[in-house]
Enzyme design. Structure first.
Site, PDB file in Angstrom:
ATOM      1  N   HIS A   4       0.908  -1.185  -0.026  1.00 44.15           N
ATOM      2  CA  HIS A   4       0.003   0.083   0.136  1.00 44.15           C
ATOM      3  C   HIS A   4       0.711   1.386   0.005  1.00 44.15           C
ATOM      4  CE1 HIS A   4       0.731  -0.925   4.337  1.00 44.15           C
ATOM      5  NE2 HIS A   4       0.600   0.292   4.625  1.00 44.15           N
ATOM      6  N   ASP A   5       1.894   1.201   0.643  1.00 50.36           N
ATOM      7  CA  ASP A   5       2.756   2.419   0.834  1.00 50.36           C
ATOM      8  C   ASP A   5       3.884   2.655  -0.304  1.00 50.36           C
ATOM      9  OD1 ASP A   5       1.543   3.861   2.610  1.00 50.36           O
ATOM     10  OD2 ASP A   5       2.654   3.061   4.417  1.00 50.36           O
TER      11      ASP A   5
ATOM     12  N   LYS B 209       5.653   5.797  -1.684  1.00 48.97           N
ATOM     13  CA  LYS B 209       6.495   6.539  -0.895  1.00 48.97           C
ATOM     14  C   LYS B 209       7.989   6.490  -1.276  1.00 48.97           C
ATOM     15  CE  LYS B 209       4.146   6.583   3.286  1.00 48.97           C
ATOM     16  NZ  LYS B 209       3.997   6.086   5.156  1.00 48.97           N
TER      17      LYS B 209
ATOM     18  N   HIS C 185       1.518  10.215  -2.250  1.00 48.26           N
ATOM     19  CA  HIS C 185       2.108   8.858  -2.437  1.00 48.26           C
ATOM     20  C   HIS C 185       1.212   7.926  -2.930  1.00 48.26           C
ATOM     21  CE1 HIS C 185       0.747   7.950   1.798  1.00 48.26           C
ATOM     22  NE2 HIS C 185       0.568   6.653   1.510  1.00 48.26           N
TER      23      HIS C 185
ATOM     24  N   HIS D  56      -6.117   3.823  -0.667  1.00 49.39           N
ATOM     25  CA  HIS D  56      -5.859   3.145   0.571  1.00 49.39           C
ATOM     26  C   HIS D  56      -6.100   4.164   1.517  1.00 49.39           C
ATOM     27  CE1 HIS D  56      -1.537   4.132  -0.045  1.00 49.39           C
ATOM     28  NE2 HIS D  56      -1.772   4.256   1.461  1.00 49.39           N
ATOM     29  N   HIS D  57      -6.143   5.563   1.204  1.00 52.13           N
ATOM     30  CA  HIS D  57      -6.568   6.631   2.267  1.00 52.13           C
ATOM     31  C   HIS D  57      -7.753   7.361   2.019  1.00 52.13           C
ATOM     32  CE1 HIS D  57      -2.973   6.951   4.826  1.00 52.13           C
ATOM     33  NE2 HIS D  57      -1.986   6.477   3.811  1.00 52.13           N
TER      34      HIS D  57
ATOM     35  N   ASP E 258      -6.280  -1.955   8.189  1.00 46.85           N
ATOM     36  CA  ASP E 258      -5.097  -1.018   8.611  1.00 46.85           C
ATOM     37  C   ASP E 258      -5.436  -0.335   9.866  1.00 46.85           C
ATOM     38  OD1 ASP E 258      -2.576   0.405   8.086  1.00 46.85           O
ATOM     39  OD2 ASP E 258      -3.513   2.061   7.801  1.00 46.85           O
TER      40      ASP E 258
END
Length: 348
Positions: free
Chosen positions: A204-205, A208, A233, A257-258, A286
């Site tokens: 998911h990240d 970044k 990101h 995802h955010h 999460d």
């Protein structure tokens, strides 16, 4: 400090910035060559007989700018890592730099510690070109992806490339992936779609990798301007993963995802079923891990407390249908996953 025989080229039209980087790098033993413009830097590379070990270049410069310099360097010396240095951060520019072969990004002003930490990342004994290594690791992963549900060792290299070398970061992603799979099964998501759900949660990240190093690694609170950069990101991760046709569902999870059920998330302010189902599942997985994990400023809370917290935010932060599927799962199953992937290596 003894010389380490690594040559770094610095390209910046501002004399003060060139001198600053020269002083910082020289004090740490690097052989630093500074140039006011791209053409003079390329002329030096052509006459030097060997490629530099690293290049730091400003983006906005008169004549040939930093992006054109990056593309030229990656053509004539593809293995030379190039770090983009800029006082501005724009999404389109960051993605363009990433796709053109930039290894990293440093946001001005950068303190000496951040400069050296980033340089050492590429000139240390285990240094690799981040972008090339990430793509190669994803390629290898996709070739063996059918077996990744058995364990997660196949993605360890991807996390190392991303710079997420902390053990607990990898464990967090493993737990979230397993939590998401449990919730997905409770929702009766078909078996073939559980694999993308799990991988999207794991990665998911991934976006970044293109966030400026000194923003991503800042020990204190981010400024509003830095948060604006950090919130890019998910889009960057989607751009990275969407190049792989096999990762369409995973890329959608990474992009969303955010997002929040009531539309107050980012980056697109999606609402309700506009948010991909996998991302709605991930949001709860999460949150569950965040609430039950220790943080420097607080101890992790119990699973029953986490359940109550998630239930409280049903229909605002979380999709109520997914919340109900989550509530139908015995908490012991989530607790078993946390026991399987603890944050402490001594407990494994």
């Amino acid at each position: 400090m003894p010389r380490n025989h690594s040559t770094i080229i610095v390209v910046d039209d501002e004399e003060m910035m060139r001198q600053y980087l020269y002083d910082v790098l020289s004090r740490h033993g690097y052989d630093c060559k500074c140039f006011e413009g791209s053409l003079s830097a390329l002329a030096y590379m052509a006459s030097a007989g060997s490629a530099p070990n690293l290049m730091l270049t400003d983006i906005s410069m008169p004549g040939m700018d930093g992006m054109d310099l990056l593309r030229t360097v990656k053509t004539v010396s593809p293995r030379t890592p190039v770090i983009m240095v800029s006082g501005l951060y724009e999404l389109a520019l960051a993605i363009d730099a990433l796709k053109s072969g930039a290894s990293d990004y440093l946001l001005k002003p950068a303190n000496p510690r951040d400069v050296i930490r980033l340089v050492n990342r590429y000139l240390g004994p285990d240094a690799r070109n981040g972008q090339e290594a990430l793509r190669a690791a994803l390629d290898r992963f996709l070739r063996v992806r059918e077996g990744y549900g058995r364990d997660f060792e196949d993605v360890r290299e991807i996390f190392e490339v991303l710079g997420f070398r902390r053990f607990e970061t990898l464990q967090h992603s493993k737990r979230v992936a397993c939590f998401a799979e449990l919730i997905g099964r409770s929702l009766d998501i078909p078996e073939p779609r559980l694999s993308p759900l799990k991988l999207g949660a794991l990665l998911h990240d991934i976006g970044k990798i293109a966030i400026p190093h000194n923003v991503l690694m800042k020990p204190g609170a981010l400024t509003e301007a830095e948060w604006t950069v950090m919130r890019l990101h998910p889009r960057i991760g989607w751009e990275l993963m969407s190049e792989f046709s096999e990762l369409t569902e995973e890329a959608d999870i990474v992009y969303s995802h955010h997002e929040k059920h009531d539309g107050r998330g980012y980056p697109r302010n999606l609402r309700g079923e506009q948010i991909p189902l996998g991302a709605r599942v991930f949001a709860i997985a999460d949150a569950l891990d965040a609430i039950t994990s220790d943080r420097p400023y607080r101890a992790g809370r119990s699973f029953p407390e986490a359940l109550a917290e998630i239930q409280r935010h049903s229909n605002t932060q979380f999709d109520p249908r997914v919340v109900q599927a989550f509530l139908d799962i015995p908490l012991a199953e989530f607790e078993a996953i946390r026991g399987r992937y603890p944050d402490s290596e001594t407990n494994t």
